[in-house]
Design a protein around this motif. Structure first.
Motif, short mmCIF file in Angstrom:
data_model
loop_
_atom_site.label_atom_id
_atom_site.label_comp_id
_atom_site.label_asym_id
_atom_site.label_seq_id
_atom_site.Cartn_x
_atom_site.Cartn_y
_atom_site.Cartn_z
N ALA A 1 0.83 -1.21 0.00
CA ALA A 1 0.00 0.00 0.00
C ALA A 1 0.86 1.25 0.00
N GLU A 2 1.86 1.29 0.86
CA GLU A 2 2.75 2.46 0.90
C GLU A 2 3.53 2.60 -0.40
N ALA A 3 3.99 1.48 -0.94
CA ALA A 3 4.80 1.54 -2.17
C ALA A 3 3.97 1.99 -3.36
N PHE A 4 2.76 1.46 -3.51
CA PHE A 4 1.90 1.87 -4.63
C PHE A 4 1.48 3.33 -4.47
N ALA A 5 1.18 3.75 -3.24
CA ALA A 5 0.80 5.15 -3.02
C ALA A 5 1.94 6.09 -3.40
#
Length: 265
Positions: free
Chosen positions: A23-27
Motif C-alpha cells: 500500500a505504501e509503495a503503490f501510493a
C-alpha cells in the motif's frame, strides 16, 4: 513520472505485512488505493501511513465471496474501474497432515484459493469490457515445493498457479495481464497467524520469518515485477529457498531427502 500514477490498485490482505508495505509503495508511485482486509481499524492506520488522501478502505473477508459483487460495485462507484487487483490476503499453516482437521484444510483453501478466484471473477467482466487490467497474485515458494506442516497452505498456493496460468492464457489477447509473485521468507506476522491442526493460531514467531527479507524491500520488488508485467517472479533474499527450487527442478530426490529430515520428531 510515477509508474502507477492515477491507477486504481485494489490490495487484499492490506492490513499488515506485505500488503501494508505494498500500500505504501503503490501510493508513493501515484496509485489510488482500495485497501481490503477484515479489520477496518488496521486498514485505517495503513491509509494514514500511505498518505490518506483519496484512498478507499473496504473491509473484506475472503471466506465470504457472496459479498464480493457489492464490494466491486462500491469500488466502481468510487473510481469507475480497477486497474490492478493484488491478491495478497491469505493464511498459513503449521501442522502435520495427521493432526490437521479437515475443516482447517477447507478454511485455508477457501481463503487462499477460492477467495482469490471469486474476487477475480467478480472483477474480470469489467476488465474484459475495458480491455485493460492486471492481476498480481502473491503466491509463495511453497507454490512450487512442499515441506512438512504446510500441506493445505502449499496445496492452496499450487492451486493458484494452476488457475492463474490458465487465466493468463485466456485473457492475454484482451490486453489483460497476470503476474504471479513467489516470496521466500519475509519478515511478517505470517507464522504467528498460521493455523494449527485444530484451527487455532500458532501465536509464535519463527526464526526463518523473523530473520526474513524486509516487507518494504519485498514490496518494491513486487512493484518492479508488476510494472514490467512479468509472468512470474521470485522475491525476497531467496537463499535457502532458491537452493530448494533448483533442487526441485534438477535433483528432486535430493530435495525429498532433505525435507524428510525436517519432519518434527
Amino acid at each position: 513520472m510515477k509508474r502507477f500514477a492515477n491507477k486504481v490498485v485494489w490490495i487484499t490482505g492490506a492490513s499488515s505485512g506485505i500488503g501494508a508495505a505494498l500500500a505504501e509503495a503503490f501510493a508513493a508511485e501515484g496509485a489510488k488505493l482500495v485497501l481490503s482486509a477484515r479489520r477496518r481499524d488496521e486498514l485505517e492506520q495503513v491509509v494514514a501511513k500511505s498518505g490518506g488522501e483519496g484512498h478507499l478502505v473496504l473491509p473484506l473477508d475472503l471466506a465470504q465471496p457472496d459479498t464480493f459483487p457489492s464490494l466491486v460495485e462500491a469500488v466502481h462507484q468510487r473510481f469507475g474501474r480497477v486497474d490492478v487487483l493484488v491478491h495478497n490476503g491469505g493464511i498459513s499453516q503449521r501442522a502435520l497432515v495427521k493432526d490437521t482437521r479437515l475443516d482447517v484444510d477447507r478454511r485455508i483453501m477457501e481463503v487462499n484459493y477460492f477467495g482469490a478466484v471469486a474476487l477475480t471473477k467478480a472483477v474480470l467482466p469489467s476488465m474484459l469490457a475495458a480491455k485493460a487490467g492486471h492481476f498480481v497474485v502473491v503466491s509463495s515458494v511453497m507454490g512450487k515445493i512442499g515441506t512438512p506442516q504446510r500441506s493445505a497452505y502449499a496445496a492452496s498456493k499450487h492451486a493458484l498457479h494452476g488457475f492463474f496460468d490458465c487465466l493468463r492464457a485466456e485473457i492475454s489477447a484482451d490486453g489483460l495481464f497476470v503476474t504471479l509473485i513467489c516470496p521466500g521468507f519475509i519478515r511478517t506476522e505470517v507464522s504467528r497467524n498460521a493455523l494449527t491442526g485444530d484451527g487455532s493460531p500458532m501465536n509464535k514467531a519463527e526464526g526463518d520469518i523473523t530473520g526474513g527479507h524486509p516487507a518494504e524491500l519485498t514490496a518494491r520488488q513486487i512493484l518492479d515485477a508488476a510494472h514490467a508485467r512479468k509472468s512470474e517472479v521470485y522475491v525476497g533474499a531467496l537463499g535457502k529457498e532458491r537452493l530448494a527450487l533448483l533442487l526441485k527442478r534438477f535433483l528432486p530426490s535430493t530435495l525429498e531427502n532433505m525435507v524428510r529430515k525436517a519432519v518434527p520428531k
